[in-house]
Design an enzyme around this catalytic site. Structure first.
Site, short mmCIF file in Angstrom:
data_model
loop_
_atom_site.label_atom_id
_atom_site.label_comp_id
_atom_site.label_asym_id
_atom_site.label_seq_id
_atom_site.Cartn_x
_atom_site.Cartn_y
_atom_site.Cartn_z
N ASP A 49 0.85 -1.20 0.00
CA ASP A 49 0.00 0.00 0.00
C ASP A 49 0.88 1.25 0.00
O ASP A 49 0.38 2.38 -0.06
CB ASP A 49 -1.01 -0.01 1.15
N SER A 50 2.21 1.05 0.01
CA SER A 50 3.13 2.16 -0.22
C SER A 50 2.92 2.74 -1.62
O SER A 50 3.46 3.81 -1.94
CB SER A 50 4.59 1.72 -0.02
N ASP A 65 -1.13 -6.11 -0.28
CA ASP A 65 -1.57 -5.48 0.95
C ASP A 65 -3.08 -5.25 0.94
O ASP A 65 -3.62 -4.73 -0.05
CB ASP A 65 -0.91 -4.09 1.10
N LYS A 100 -1.52 -9.41 2.74
CA LYS A 100 -0.79 -8.98 3.95
C LYS A 100 -1.69 -8.00 4.72
O LYS A 100 -2.33 -7.13 4.11
CB LYS A 100 0.54 -8.31 3.57
N GLU A 121 -1.82 -5.56 8.47
CA GLU A 121 -1.03 -4.97 9.54
C GLU A 121 -1.71 -5.20 10.89
O GLU A 121 -2.89 -4.87 11.05
CB GLU A 121 -0.84 -3.46 9.31
N GLU A 128 8.78 -4.46 10.72
CA GLU A 128 9.27 -3.17 10.22
C GLU A 128 9.82 -2.30 11.35
O GLU A 128 9.15 -2.09 12.38
CB GLU A 128 8.11 -2.44 9.49
O1 KIV Z 1 3.57 -1.14 1.67
C1 KIV Z 1 4.74 -1.52 1.72
O2 KIV Z 1 5.58 -1.19 0.88
C2 KIV Z 1 5.15 -2.34 2.85
C3 KIV Z 1 6.61 -2.63 3.00
C4 KIV Z 1 7.34 -1.43 3.37
C5 KIV Z 1 6.86 -3.75 3.93
O3 KIV Z 1 4.32 -2.77 3.61
#
Ligand code: KIV
Length: 272
Positions: free
Chosen positions: A52-53, A91, A121, A123, A190
């Site tokens: 989600d980055s 994510d 994934k 969180e 992280e």
């Molecule tokens: O969204 C992302 O890029 C991440 C990584 C930094 C682990 O969750």
């Protein structure tokens, strides 16, 4: 394209666990589109994270919070089309799984069905246990994410190192064991102290993939645009840059602009 894809054996959630048991480190990078996915898959990356980055890197938002489930599905389906060998993990974005387990499952199913990704994934630990359970029960592989969880940035107040205090470190260790017991295949850790990350990795048999968590874990993940030097304003201590594409691209585009202005592009050979 499809023939080339068949030459490779797909990395699976099980192969990652096997890699940990034989001491082979796992490489993971983010990607958000077909072209980069194809390049990093061909370069031998084990896991591609559609993070989600994308909210920061692709859309220019300050945090990961604004990206939507539809946008994640768009990015993920492009990445899946470029990945012949790598495992593609997607994510679940902020707001798509926190309110209740039913919604979490619905979001995970949409990702799997509409993008073709191989795992999701999420969180968090204990607080999202029921959502994780529901998704796992549907046969969808889950990667956990503990430590600095960027979707909680407004709770943390800053992107500083997490779990330096005993209480938070203890909760993190318990969450990691809980995620393993529930059936998650891996955990991203992280920005936590390296000694704590190593202790967590040694305490469980599923792979712990670190970002800013030292070398005592089972693999490493970074944001692709960071290692390529495209995000030149971002300098965290954990980041190693393997290229300087910001300058390379700036130079290439400046030369193109100059050539167009001076009518040096296209030349005779480049014309019909
Ligand atoms: O969204 C992302 O890029 C991440 C990584 C930094 C682990 O969750």
């Amino acid at each position: 394209m499809s023939v080339a894809k068949k030459e490779y054996k797909r990395v699976t959630t099980k192969s990652l666990i096997d890699m940990k048991s034989r001491g082979e480190k796992i490489s993971m990078l983010t990607a958000y589109d077909y072209t980069f996915s194809r390049i990093i898959d061909g370069a031998g990356i084990d896991v591609i994270l559609v993070g989600d980055s994308a909210s920061n890197v692709m859309a220019g938002h300050e945090t990961t919070l604004p990206i939507t489930l539809d946008q994640m599905i768009y990015h993920a389906s492009s990445v899946v089309r470029g990945a012949g060998r790598s495992l593609v993990v997607v994510d679940l974005p902020f707001g798509s799984y926190q309110s209740n387990p039913k919604e979490a499952l619905r979001s995970a199913i949409r990702i799997m069905k509409e993008s073709g990704g191989h795992a999701v994934k999420l969180e968090g630990g204990k607080e999202i246990k029921e959502s994780i359970k529901r998704i796992l029960n549907a046969g969808i592989p889950v990667m956990g994410h503990l430590g600095l969880t960027p979707q909680s940035i407004y709770k943390f107040g800053s992107y500083t190192v997490r779990a330096k205090e005993e209480t938070e470190a203890q909760k993190l260790k318990e969450d990691a064991i809980m995620l393993e017991k529930m059936g998650c295949f891996s955990i991203v850790l992280e920005k936590v102290p390296a000694t704590l990350a190593e202790e967590v990795a040694k305490s469980i048999s599923i792979p712990v993939i670190g970002i800013g968590a030292g070398s005592g874990v089972d693999g490493q993940v970074l944001v692709l645009h960071d290692i390529l030097g495209m995000t030149n304003e971002f300098h965290p201590r954990f980041l190693r840059r393997y290229a300087n594409l910001y300058d390379e691209i700036t130079s290439a585009v400046s030369r193109y602009v100059e050539d167009v202005k001076n009518v040096e592009f296209p030349n005779k050979e480049e014309s019909y």
